[in-house]
Design an enzyme around this catalytic site. Sequence first.
Site, PDB file in Angstrom:
ATOM      1  N   ASN A   1     -13.367  -7.302  28.069  1.00 38.02           N
ATOM      2  CA  ASN A   1     -11.915  -7.365  27.885  1.00 38.02           C
ATOM      3  C   ASN A   1     -11.510  -7.745  26.470  1.00 38.02           C
ATOM      4  OD1 ASN A   1     -13.284  -9.597  29.303  1.00 38.02           O
ATOM      5  ND2 ASN A   1     -11.417 -10.739  28.920  1.00 38.02           N
TER       6      ASN A   1
ATOM      7  N   SER B   1      -8.916  -3.836  39.175  1.00 33.84           N
ATOM      8  CA  SER B   1      -7.637  -4.545  39.188  1.00 33.84           C
ATOM      9  C   SER B   1      -6.531  -3.537  38.877  1.00 33.84           C
ATOM     10  CB  SER B   1      -7.657  -5.646  38.119  1.00 33.84           C
ATOM     11  OG  SER B   1      -6.368  -6.191  37.969  1.00 33.84           O
TER      12      SER B   1
ATOM     13  N   THR C   1      -2.215 -10.246  56.225  1.00 30.34           N
ATOM     14  CA  THR C   1      -1.416  -9.016  56.223  1.00 30.34           C
ATOM     15  C   THR C   1      -1.446  -8.392  54.832  1.00 30.34           C
ATOM     16  OG1 THR C   1       0.020  -9.939  57.912  1.00 30.34           O
ATOM     17  CG2 THR C   1       0.901  -8.076  56.653  1.00 30.34           C
TER      18      THR C   1
ATOM     19  N   GLN D   1     -11.874  -3.433  33.171  1.00 30.40           N
ATOM     20  CA  GLN D   1     -11.397  -2.851  31.902  1.00 30.40           C
ATOM     21  C   GLN D   1     -11.868  -1.418  31.686  1.00 30.40           C
ATOM     22  OE1 GLN D   1      -9.127  -4.090  29.998  1.00 30.40           O
ATOM     23  NE2 GLN D   1      -9.049  -6.238  30.658  1.00 30.40           N
TER      24      GLN D   1
ATOM     25  N   THR E   1      -9.692 -11.054  39.969  1.00 28.81           N
ATOM     26  CA  THR E   1     -10.259 -12.400  40.087  1.00 28.81           C
ATOM     27  C   THR E   1     -10.796 -12.637  41.494  1.00 28.81           C
ATOM     28  OG1 THR E   1      -8.789 -13.228  38.380  1.00 28.81           O
ATOM     29  CG2 THR E   1      -9.684 -14.859  39.905  1.00 28.81           C
TER      30      THR E   1
ATOM     31  N   CYS F   1      -6.091 -13.413  29.345  1.00 24.34           N
ATOM     32  CA  CYS F   1      -5.924 -13.147  30.771  1.00 24.34           C
ATOM     33  C   CYS F   1      -5.392 -14.371  31.489  1.00 24.34           C
ATOM     34  CB  CYS F   1      -7.236 -12.689  31.382  1.00 24.34           C
ATOM     35  SG  CYS F   1      -7.675 -11.040  30.810  1.00 24.34           S
TER      36      CYS F   1
ATOM     37  N   HIS G   1      -3.346  -3.910  37.789  1.00 23.11           N
ATOM     38  CA  HIS G   1      -2.408  -4.039  36.660  1.00 23.11           C
ATOM     39  C   HIS G   1      -3.017  -3.636  35.321  1.00 23.11           C
ATOM     40  CE1 HIS G   1      -3.326  -8.190  34.884  1.00 23.11           C
ATOM     41  NE2 HIS G   1      -4.080  -8.190  35.959  1.00 23.11           N
TER      42      HIS G   1
END
Length: 387
Positions: free
Chosen positions: A144, A192, A230, A172, A73, A317, A194
């Site tokens: 997706n 992404s 960071t 995807q 995102t 999502c 995950h």
Amino acid sequence: MTRAVAYLDYNAGAPIRPAVAEAVAAHLRRPGNPSSVHAFGRAARRAIEDAREAVAALVGAAPERVVFTSGGTEANNLALSGMGRRAFLVSAVEHDSVLRAAPEARILSVDSEGRVALDALDAALDELDEVGSPALVSVMLANNETGVIQPVAEVAARARAHGALVHCDAVQGAGRIEIDMAALGVDLLTLSAHKIGGPQGVGALVLGPDVEIAPLIVGGGQERGRRAGTENVAAIAGFGVAAREAAAEIAAQPRIQALRDDLERRLKEIAPEAAVFGAGAPRLANTSCIAMPGVSSETQVMALDLEGIAVSAGAACSSGKVGPSHVLRAMGVAPERARTAIRVSLGVETCADEIDRLVAAWRALYHRARGKASQTDAEPVRLRRLG
Ligand code: PLP
């Protein structure tokens, strides 16, 4: 192998890989800010640069072009905000993080299979040429919800012929199809972690050799001044491990496709009127978006969940997202039909037994709904309203 639950929602998030969980845990236990010059800081820096190499290799890019972000995102928002003032052309089936980041964008229509209409792109680029407006085109690699693969190299060639920049949300597609940024011809590419078995909350925007972006988040020199703050060392290290493993797994896609195709064949045997959306276009091997006539998506998802089978109603999502899918709407699917679609998405750990369980549960639900539907004329309407 029989599992207590069948997880068939990889497009929402793939299960974390054991080696990723180990790497994340190991880094969480170690102190060290990667900007510090002492040995702890240098070790954290090394972990980040090692991950950067792995992520770059996944898409055929140079490591110094990888900008780590908090996920897909943020990477999409950075791509659309960081290239200066431009006219945006985005496909109608993009993820919300593209559509909402550029609300003023011109929307490129898609055909009934969900593939972007190249003549609409040409016409929009011609119009922008006439007013002398620099453009940025954003078209995803694979959808997706449906898994439909976009003709990104073709889009990029056309866009570049007009001097436009090209962004591709490859969230995807990564780990499922080979990605070579140069061959695709795109300037900016989103990833992404995950979705490839890495941790949640980390992703990347990969820059082509000729572009530079203005940061979205300022206040520190991290990521070569492109994204302040960071770094999330543990998550980035996990992303690197996931990228290496995912790159090696593209070879598993034919096995996954055989399971997916078997699923679709069997569901259509049960209900010949069931529609598989995007089936006429090239698709990711793992994704099926299928409608069970007369039964709402939510009813299906809940009934399957009770059987220990995890699937999604359209795009899952974002939490609590209900309502008909903008992707199916763009493909011209009638709203009442779109509201009966579920997304099944497989992964490397999916086995034939899980597909058997889904088929059995889907069949039982379908016959239950049909049984009820045939009792009275009013019943089908009531069933639709259940969701
Ligand atoms: N783009 C696509 C195509 C997606 O499927 C998702 C899924 O959530 C995203 C972007 C957002 O990625 P993230 O969850 O890392 O923010």
